[in-house]
Design a protein around this motif. Structure first.
Motif, PDB file in Angstrom:
ATOM      1  N   PHE A  87     -19.269  19.648  10.141  1.00  0.00           N
ATOM      2  CA  PHE A  87     -19.161  18.723   9.021  1.00  0.00           C
ATOM      3  C   PHE A  87     -17.871  18.993   8.250  1.00  0.00           C
ATOM      4  CE2 PHE A  87     -23.553  19.685   9.996  1.00  0.00           C
ATOM      5  CZ  PHE A  87     -24.178  18.446  10.014  1.00  0.00           C
ATOM      6  N   PRO A  88     -16.945  18.028   8.181  1.00  0.00           N
ATOM      7  CA  PRO A  88     -15.691  18.229   7.450  1.00  0.00           C
ATOM      8  C   PRO A  88     -15.881  17.957   5.958  1.00  0.00           C
ATOM      9  CG  PRO A  88     -15.684  16.055   8.400  1.00  0.00           C
ATOM     10  CD  PRO A  88     -16.986  16.696   8.825  1.00  0.00           C
ATOM     11  N   VAL A  89     -15.161  18.684   5.137  1.00  0.00           N
ATOM     12  CA  VAL A  89     -15.249  18.503   3.690  1.00  0.00           C
ATOM     13  C   VAL A  89     -13.852  18.250   3.119  1.00  0.00           C
ATOM     14  CG1 VAL A  89     -15.923  19.537   1.492  1.00  0.00           C
ATOM     15  CG2 VAL A  89     -17.266  20.009   3.560  1.00  0.00           C
ATOM     16  N   TYR A  90     -13.708  17.079   2.506  1.00  0.00           N
ATOM     17  CA  TYR A  90     -12.455  16.729   1.829  1.00  0.00           C
ATOM     18  C   TYR A  90     -12.663  16.838   0.317  1.00  0.00           C
ATOM     19  CZ  TYR A  90     -10.429  14.749   6.115  1.00  0.00           C
ATOM     20  OH  TYR A  90      -9.927  14.573   7.383  1.00  0.00           O
ATOM     21  N   GLU A  91     -11.697  17.415  -0.354  1.00  0.00           N
ATOM     22  CA  GLU A  91     -11.709  17.473  -1.817  1.00  0.00           C
ATOM     23  C   GLU A  91     -10.354  16.995  -2.311  1.00  0.00           C
ATOM     24  OE1 GLU A  91     -14.528  21.163  -2.937  1.00  0.00           O
ATOM     25  OE2 GLU A  91     -13.063  21.602  -1.372  1.00  0.00           O
ATOM     26  N   ASN A  92     -10.386  16.012  -3.215  1.00  0.00           N
ATOM     27  CA  ASN A  92      -9.149  15.348  -3.637  1.00  0.00           C
ATOM     28  C   ASN A  92      -8.378  14.831  -2.422  1.00  0.00           C
ATOM     29  OD1 ASN A  92      -9.586  15.865  -6.421  1.00  0.00           O
ATOM     30  ND2 ASN A  92      -8.793  17.948  -6.152  1.00  0.00           N
ATOM     31  N   LYS A  93      -9.156  14.356  -1.454  1.00  0.00           N
ATOM     32  CA  LYS A  93      -8.624  13.745  -0.232  1.00  0.00           C
ATOM     33  C   LYS A  93      -7.899  14.724   0.677  1.00  0.00           C
ATOM     34  CE  LYS A  93      -8.329   9.109  -2.203  1.00  0.00           C
ATOM     35  NZ  LYS A  93      -7.494   7.890  -2.400  1.00  0.00           N
ATOM     36  N   GLN A  94      -8.114  16.026   0.440  1.00  0.00           N
ATOM     37  CA  GLN A  94      -7.535  17.065   1.282  1.00  0.00           C
ATOM     38  C   GLN A  94      -8.653  17.747   2.074  1.00  0.00           C
ATOM     39  OE1 GLN A  94      -4.179  17.877   1.415  1.00  0.00           O
ATOM     40  NE2 GLN A  94      -3.654  16.305  -0.095  1.00  0.00           N
ATOM     41  N   LEU A  95      -8.428  17.965   3.368  1.00  0.00           N
ATOM     42  CA  LEU A  95      -9.403  18.679   4.176  1.00  0.00           C
ATOM     43  C   LEU A  95      -9.336  20.160   3.822  1.00  0.00           C
ATOM     44  CD1 LEU A  95     -11.499  18.607   6.469  1.00  0.00           C
ATOM     45  CD2 LEU A  95      -9.611  18.967   8.079  1.00  0.00           C
ATOM     46  N   LYS A 194     -12.765  26.494  16.173  1.00  0.00           N
ATOM     47  CA  LYS A 194     -11.674  26.349  15.203  1.00  0.00           C
ATOM     48  C   LYS A 194     -10.459  25.616  15.771  1.00  0.00           C
ATOM     49  CE  LYS A 194      -9.172  26.839  11.503  1.00  0.00           C
ATOM     50  NZ  LYS A 194      -8.540  28.115  11.118  1.00  0.00           N
ATOM     51  N   PRO A 195     -10.009  25.939  16.989  1.00  0.00           N
ATOM     52  CA  PRO A 195      -8.845  25.207  17.525  1.00  0.00           C
ATOM     53  C   PRO A 195      -9.096  23.706  17.642  1.00  0.00           C
ATOM     54  CG  PRO A 195      -9.220  27.224  18.764  1.00  0.00           C
ATOM     55  CD  PRO A 195     -10.417  27.035  17.885  1.00  0.00           C
ATOM     56  N   GLU A 196     -10.336  23.332  17.973  1.00  0.00           N
ATOM     57  CA  GLU A 196     -10.669  21.919  18.101  1.00  0.00           C
ATOM     58  C   GLU A 196     -10.812  21.253  16.734  1.00  0.00           C
ATOM     59  OE1 GLU A 196     -10.650  20.373  21.005  1.00  0.00           O
ATOM     60  OE2 GLU A 196     -10.085  22.311  21.838  1.00  0.00           O
ATOM     61  N   ILE A 197     -11.300  22.014  15.770  1.00  0.00           N
ATOM     62  CA  ILE A 197     -11.476  21.489  14.417  1.00  0.00           C
ATOM     63  C   ILE A 197     -10.145  21.036  13.840  1.00  0.00           C
ATOM     64  CG2 ILE A 197     -11.977  22.191  12.027  1.00  0.00           C
ATOM     65  CD1 ILE A 197     -14.261  23.894  13.130  1.00  0.00           C
ATOM     66  N   GLU A 198      -9.114  21.815  14.094  1.00  0.00           N
ATOM     67  CA  GLU A 198      -7.802  21.515  13.531  1.00  0.00           C
ATOM     68  C   GLU A 198      -7.228  20.206  14.082  1.00  0.00           C
ATOM     69  OE1 GLU A 198      -5.734  25.088  14.505  1.00  0.00           O
ATOM     70  OE2 GLU A 198      -6.327  26.097  12.646  1.00  0.00           O
ATOM     71  N   LYS A 199      -7.754  19.763  15.233  1.00  0.00           N
ATOM     72  CA  LYS A 199      -7.279  18.516  15.839  1.00  0.00           C
ATOM     73  C   LYS A 199      -8.221  17.335  15.541  1.00  0.00           C
ATOM     74  CE  LYS A 199      -5.805  21.278  19.830  1.00  0.00           C
ATOM     75  NZ  LYS A 199      -6.035  21.497  21.278  1.00  0.00           N
ATOM     76  N   ALA A 200      -9.399  17.636  15.065  1.00  0.00           N
ATOM     77  CA  ALA A 200     -10.432  16.602  14.972  1.00  0.00           C
ATOM     78  C   ALA A 200     -10.297  15.678  13.768  1.00  0.00           C
ATOM     79  CB  ALA A 200     -11.818  17.272  14.951  1.00  0.00           C
ATOM     80  N   TRP A 201      -9.805  16.211  12.643  1.00  0.00           N
ATOM     81  CA  TRP A 201      -9.708  15.405  11.427  1.00  0.00           C
ATOM     82  C   TRP A 201      -8.304  15.518  10.839  1.00  0.00           C
ATOM     83  CZ3 TRP A 201     -13.935  18.739  12.160  1.00  0.00           C
ATOM     84  CH2 TRP A 201     -15.163  18.100  12.396  1.00  0.00           C
ATOM     85  N   PRO A 202      -7.817  14.474  10.203  1.00  0.00           N
ATOM     86  CA  PRO A 202      -6.503  14.547   9.562  1.00  0.00           C
ATOM     87  C   PRO A 202      -6.562  15.448   8.337  1.00  0.00           C
ATOM     88  CG  PRO A 202      -7.584  12.471   9.021  1.00  0.00           C
ATOM     89  CD  PRO A 202      -8.427  13.128  10.079  1.00  0.00           C
ATOM     90  N   ALA A 203      -5.448  16.053   7.993  1.00  0.00           N
ATOM     91  CA  ALA A 203      -5.409  16.954   6.835  1.00  0.00           C
ATOM     92  C   ALA A 203      -5.630  16.198   5.530  1.00  0.00           C
ATOM     93  CB  ALA A 203      -4.069  17.679   6.792  1.00  0.00           C
ATOM     94  N   GLN A 204      -5.298  14.910   5.522  1.00  0.00           N
ATOM     95  CA  GLN A 204      -5.501  14.092   4.335  1.00  0.00           C
ATOM     96  C   GLN A 204      -6.240  12.820   4.703  1.00  0.00           C
ATOM     97  OE1 GLN A 204      -1.429  13.525   2.998  1.00  0.00           O
ATOM     98  NE2 GLN A 204      -1.625  15.213   1.536  1.00  0.00           N
ATOM     99  N   MET A 205      -7.032  12.328   3.750  1.00  0.00           N
ATOM    100  CA  MET A 205      -7.770  11.089   3.989  1.00  0.00           C
ATOM    101  C   MET A 205      -6.853   9.894   3.730  1.00  0.00           C
ATOM    102  SD  MET A 205     -11.566  11.831   2.413  1.00  0.00           S
ATOM    103  CE  MET A 205     -12.183  10.285   3.072  1.00  0.00           C
TER     104      MET A 205
END
Length: 205
Positions: A87-95, A194-205
Motif C-alpha cells: 500500500f503506497p502512502v502519499y503525503e502532500n502529494k509526495q510518496l 523494495k526494488p520493485e516498489i521504487e518502480k511501481a509508483w511515481p514519486a509525486q502524484m
C-alpha cells in the motif's frame, strides 16, 4: 445378419457409455461453475478485508495521507510463489511511505501486523494490528499504542530479552513473540520487494 448384430452391439455400447458421458459432462460443468464461484468469492472476501481490516489500520497509521492507499495498492509476486500486497502512502502529494502486512503466530492463532516503512531510510514508521485473537487483558496488551510505538524508527525487531530494543508484555510472552515474528516477516517482505516498489509508483502524484 452380421450388420444387424453390429448395430445392436453399437446401440448396447452407447447405452452403457451414455451415463458415463453424461456424468463426465456434469462434472466438467460443475467444476467450471465451482472455479468461477471460488474466484468470485475470493474477490468479495478481499474487498471485505480491505474495507474492514486493512483500510482502518492504514487510516490510523497514516492520518495525513493525501491518497487512498487501499485504492492505489499493488500486488507483487514473490520468488518461490506467493503474492504480497503493498500500500503506497502519499503525503502532500509526495510518496513518503509504503505499508505491508506481516503474519506471526500468537497465543490465539495468526497475528497480523501492518507495518509502515519510511522510503527515505527504510526504517519502520509505525505499525497497526490487522489480525488479532489474543487473550483479553493479557495478550491484548500488545494491541496498545504504548507497545506498538516501540517499533517506530527501527530497522529491525527483537525483544529486549533476546538482545533487541522491544519491551515485551509481562505475562504475554507468546503474544509478544508473535508480534515480533509478524514484524520480522513484514521487514523481510519489504526488503524483497523494495526494488520493485521504487518502480511501481511515481514519486509525486
Amino acid at each position: 445378419m452380421s450388420e444387424t448384430m453390429d448395430n445392436t452391439q453399437k446401440e448396447s455400447l452407447l447405452k452403457t457409455l451414455m451415463p458415463v458421458i453424461v456424468l463426465t459432462i456434469i462434472c466438467a460443468i460443475s467444476g467450471s461453475a465451482l472455479a468461477a464461484l471460488k474466484i468470485g468469492t475470493a474477490e468479495q472476501i478481499e474487498i471485505q478485508l480491505m474495507a474492514n481490516v486493512q483500510a482502518p489500520a492504514l487510516k490510523s497509521m497514516f492520518p495525513a495521507a493525501s491518497n487512498d492507499p487501499v485504492a492505489d495498492r499493488k500486488k507483487f509476486n514473490l520468488e518461490g510463489g506467493g503474492v504480497i500486497t503493498v500500500f503506497p502512502v502519499y503525503e502532500n502529494k509526495q510518496l513518503t511511505s509504503v505499508a505491508l502486512e506481516g503474519i506471526g503466530q500468537g497465543y490465539g492463532g495468526d497475528l497480523g501486523i501492518m507495518v509502515g516503512f519510511n522510503l527515505s531510510n527504510d526504517t519502520m514508521r509505525n505499525v497497526g494490528i490487522t489480525i488479532f485473537k489474543e487473550t483479553p487483558g493479557i495478550g491484548s496488551k500488545i494491541n496498545t499504542g504504548r507497545y506498538l510505538k516501540q517499533f517506530g524508527g527501527k530497522s529491525s525487531a527483537a525483544l529486549r530479552s533476546d538482545g533487541g530494543e522491544i519491551d515485551g508484555v509481562s505475562g504475554a510472552t507468546v503474544s509478544s513473540k508473535g508480534s515480533i515474528m509478524a514484524v520480522q516477516n513484514a521487514l523481510e517482505l519489504f526488503k524483497t520487494v523494495k526494488p520493485e516498489i521504487e518502480k511501481a509508483w511515481p514519486a509525486q502524484m
